[in-house]
Design a protein around this motif. Structure first.
Motif, PDB file in Angstrom:
ATOM      1  N   VAL A 203      -9.798  -0.433   2.752  1.00 44.96           N
ATOM      2  CA  VAL A 203      -9.413   0.890   2.306  1.00 44.96           C
ATOM      3  C   VAL A 203     -10.298   1.969   2.907  1.00 44.96           C
ATOM      4  O   VAL A 203      -9.873   3.100   3.090  1.00 44.96           O
ATOM      5  N   GLU A 204     -11.534   1.651   3.233  1.00 44.62           N
ATOM      6  CA  GLU A 204     -12.536   2.653   3.609  1.00 44.62           C
ATOM      7  C   GLU A 204     -12.086   3.526   4.766  1.00 44.62           C
ATOM      8  O   GLU A 204     -12.050   4.754   4.659  1.00 44.62           O
ATOM      9  N   GLN A 205     -11.707   2.939   5.875  1.00 44.65           N
ATOM     10  CA  GLN A 205     -11.410   3.710   7.075  1.00 44.65           C
ATOM     11  C   GLN A 205     -10.187   4.589   6.870  1.00 44.65           C
ATOM     12  O   GLN A 205     -10.192   5.761   7.208  1.00 44.65           O
TER      13      GLN A 205
ATOM     14  N   GLN B 267      -2.746   3.634  -2.929  1.00 41.83           N
ATOM     15  CA  GLN B 267      -2.542   2.819  -4.110  1.00 41.83           C
ATOM     16  C   GLN B 267      -2.160   1.410  -3.655  1.00 41.83           C
ATOM     17  O   GLN B 267      -1.149   1.222  -2.986  1.00 41.83           O
ATOM     18  N   VAL B 268      -2.996   0.424  -3.990  1.00 37.09           N
ATOM     19  CA  VAL B 268      -2.780  -0.962  -3.576  1.00 37.09           C
ATOM     20  C   VAL B 268      -2.240  -1.751  -4.758  1.00 37.09           C
ATOM     21  O   VAL B 268      -2.793  -1.672  -5.866  1.00 37.09           O
TER      22      VAL B 268
ATOM     23  N   LEU C 167      -3.719  -2.254  -8.345  1.00 36.71           N
ATOM     24  CA  LEU C 167      -5.162  -2.461  -8.351  1.00 36.71           C
ATOM     25  C   LEU C 167      -5.827  -1.090  -8.396  1.00 36.71           C
ATOM     26  O   LEU C 167      -5.628  -0.270  -7.488  1.00 36.71           O
ATOM     27  N   ASN C 168      -6.593  -0.817  -9.469  1.00 32.63           N
ATOM     28  CA  ASN C 168      -7.252   0.473  -9.599  1.00 32.63           C
ATOM     29  C   ASN C 168      -8.387   0.566  -8.590  1.00 32.63           C
ATOM     30  O   ASN C 168      -9.381  -0.172  -8.668  1.00 32.63           O
TER      31      ASN C 168
ATOM     32  N   VAL D 125       0.860  -1.189   0.000  1.00 35.72           N
ATOM     33  CA  VAL D 125       0.000   0.000   0.000  1.00 35.72           C
ATOM     34  C   VAL D 125       0.894   1.235   0.000  1.00 35.72           C
ATOM     35  O   VAL D 125       1.765   1.378   0.859  1.00 35.72           O
ATOM     36  N   THR D 126       0.698   2.131  -0.962  1.00 40.84           N
ATOM     37  CA  THR D 126       1.404   3.416  -1.013  1.00 40.84           C
ATOM     38  C   THR D 126       0.376   4.532  -1.097  1.00 40.84           C
ATOM     39  O   THR D 126      -0.801   4.301  -1.439  1.00 40.84           O
TER      40      THR D 126
END
Length: 547
Positions: free
Chosen positions: A449-451, A378-379, A421-422, A370-371
């Motif tokens: 990703v949500e939180q 961006q995963v 992964l978009n 994860v960046t």
């Protein structure tokens, strides 16, 4: 009445003595013998194995009417302290008739030929006691400890249909009496001390067979005790019967085995680490080329071996169809992904242990990275090998499912590559679940990703609003501080100029009068200033001016 009391007391005493003898050990005899009821004379001699054909019995004779209360017991015949043998004592009640001249007793054990003995009555005593019930006893049949014996009792001559057959199990070497006196049971007594630092066992031997050497070794106990090192010999001449045995791993089946240095001597085994089950769950190996995880069970313990994935709370959840039952030998799991969260769980009864051979991450083949770019996560899936993954969108829940899949995609990642992964708007309100597809056993990685995105956006907005408020609040303060600093600097400059000029004037005044004369004060007299008291220099000039 007195006679009845005496008989009852004698019976009780005999019963108590028998119980005491039974509790302390087996009955002792000096030599084997044959005994018959009083008045009946009998003589024992060996019988032939091949008997003549049986005869038809006279009317009224049958097995139940002839033999009564046949019983077996074991006695010990000793020639020395450690030279005792076991003898089978056979006792029967017999309804004697004129046609019965004696009794034949045959015994047979597994792997041995039948052995028979004849107890023959004299003709005169048989006639005299015909019609009476007599007792016959013989203890000249040798048996071994824990031996199963088949006994056949017949009449002499042998009448067809009048035969009694039974079996008897000789006692095993469990009593202290037999373990000390019967050579087949003397194993020696082992005691030990464990030195875990040096990994050594100090073993002492007592109550070993006299006049014989003694063997000691370490072995792994299974159906047989297979050797785990060289044998050590304790000689009979040595005053101290002790040795030191080194060991490598304290596993439950590692035992100390000892036996006397004679042919077919019984052996004794003591297992110092029998409760150390946790020592079995080491030695897991993995072949990264074959992707095979293997482990060998050193000791015969019924174990359930399963692959599991560790969660954040420390619980290791079993993977589907990834358990094996094993009690000995090696077990293998093929097509295993060496992910740090993949572990092995060992279960024995109600106890279980977990080992994670990939926890250090050295063999990890892929990961979810994860960046953050432009305030967005961006995963990407990175892999050190060619692999295929299942990437799914899921929604986390509090139930046992954890993350419910909504949609999956198949993604291929090449060796030493990363595939991003978009993250669409739909993805930002759920989680990403990544799982490798080209192996049987793998871990499932979930990244929500949500939180994080919402928290980052909220922090960005809050930080932006706060910065503008602070700017408008600090502008007036900055102006005021700038004014104060400017005034302070101006005053400092003026003060510096003033002090410099004053210093210059002082220097000029010191140059005009003589250095050694000072007129401190003057007064006006006739329009002329005259010093009050000249302290030095030209006093005449001062006086003339005053006139």
């Amino acid at each position: 009445m007195i006679l009845w009391v005496a008989l009852l007391t004698a019976h009780c005493c005999l019963g108590l003595n028998g119980a005491a003898a039974e509790g302390t050990g087996l009955d002792r005899i000096e030599k084997c013998s044959t005994r018959c009821s009083q008045g009946l004379h009998c003589k024992a001699k060996p019988d032939y194995i091949f008997h003549p054909p049986c005869q038809e019995a006279a009317g009224g004779l049958n097995t139940s009417s002839v033999f009564h209360n046949i019983s077996f017991s074991t006695v010990m015949m000793c020639e020395g302290r450690q030279k005792c043998s076991l003898q089978l004592r056979i006792k029967t009640a017999l309804q004697l008739t004129e046609s019965i001249q004696g009794v034949s007793i045959c015994t047979m054990t597994a792997g041995m030929m039948m052995s028979c003995r004849i107890l023959k009555f004299t003709r005169s005593s048989g006639k005299r006691m015909s019609g009476l019930q007599v007792e016959v006893e013989n203890d000249c049949t040798s048996v071994s400890p824990n031996q199963r014996v088949q006994v056949v009792v017949k009449t002499l001559p042998s009448y067809c249909g009048i035969t009694w057959t039974g079996t008897y199990n000789a006692p095993a070497c469990i009593s202290e009496d037999m373990r000390r006196h019967v050579p087949d049971c003397i194993t020696g007594r082992l005691s030990y001390n464990v030195n875990p630092v040096r990994k050594e066992l100090s073993v002492s031997v007592s109550e070993m067979m006299e006049d014989h050497n003694y063997n000691l070794r370490l072995c792994y106990k299974d159906f047989l005790c297979s050797g785990a090192g060289t044998n050590l010999l304790i000689k009979k001449e040595e005053p101290v019967k002790s040795v030191t045995l080194p060991y490598s791993r304290p596993v439950p089946c590692l035992c100390i085995e000892g036996w006397s240095a004679v042919m077919d001597a019984p052996r004794v085994q003591v297992c110092p680490f029998k409760d150390r089950l946790k020592e079995l769950w080491f030695g897991i190996t993995f072949d990264p080329l074959e992707e095979t995880l293997s482990w060998e069970l050193v000791c015969p313990v019924a174990t359930v071996v399963a692959l599991c994935q560790t969660r954040k709370d420390g619980v290791c959840v079993d993977l589907p169809n990834a358990s094996r039952n094993v009690s000995r030998g090696k077990i293998r799991f093929t097509e295993v992904d060496p992910h740090p969260q993949l572990c092995v769980k060992f279960t024995v009864g109600s106890q279980f242990w977990t080992r994670c051979p990939f926890a250090d991450g050295r063999l990890q083949a892929w990961d979810v990275v994860v960046t953050r770019q432009r305030d967005r996560e961006q995963v990407a899936v990175t892999s050190r090998i060619n692999a295929t993954f299942s990437v799914g969108l899921c929604v986390t829940s509090a139930g046992p499912a954890g993350c419910q899949i909504n949609k999956t995609h198949r993604v291929h990642v090449g060796e030493n590559e990363a595939v991003g992964l978009n993250l669409s708007d739909e993805l930002r309100s759920s989680c990403v679940q990544v799982r490798r597809l080209d192996v049987k056993y793998t871990a499932t990685v979930i990244h929500c990703v949500e939180q994080r995105n919402r928290t980052a956006h909220r922090r960005h907005v809050v930080a932006g609003g706060t910065s503008w408020d602070l700017i408008w609040a600090f502008v007036p303060v900055g102006v005021c501080l700038s004014g104060i600093i400017s005034v302070t600097l101006l005053l400092h400059v003026l003060l510096t100029v003033y002090l410099r000029r004053r210093k210059q004037r002082g220097n000029e005044k010191q140059k005009d009068p003589p250095h050694d004369c000072v007129v401190p004060a003057t007064h006006q007299h006739g329009g002329i200033l005259i010093p009050d008291s000249p302290l030095c220099g030209n006093t005449e000039k001062a006086n003339l001016l005053s006139e």
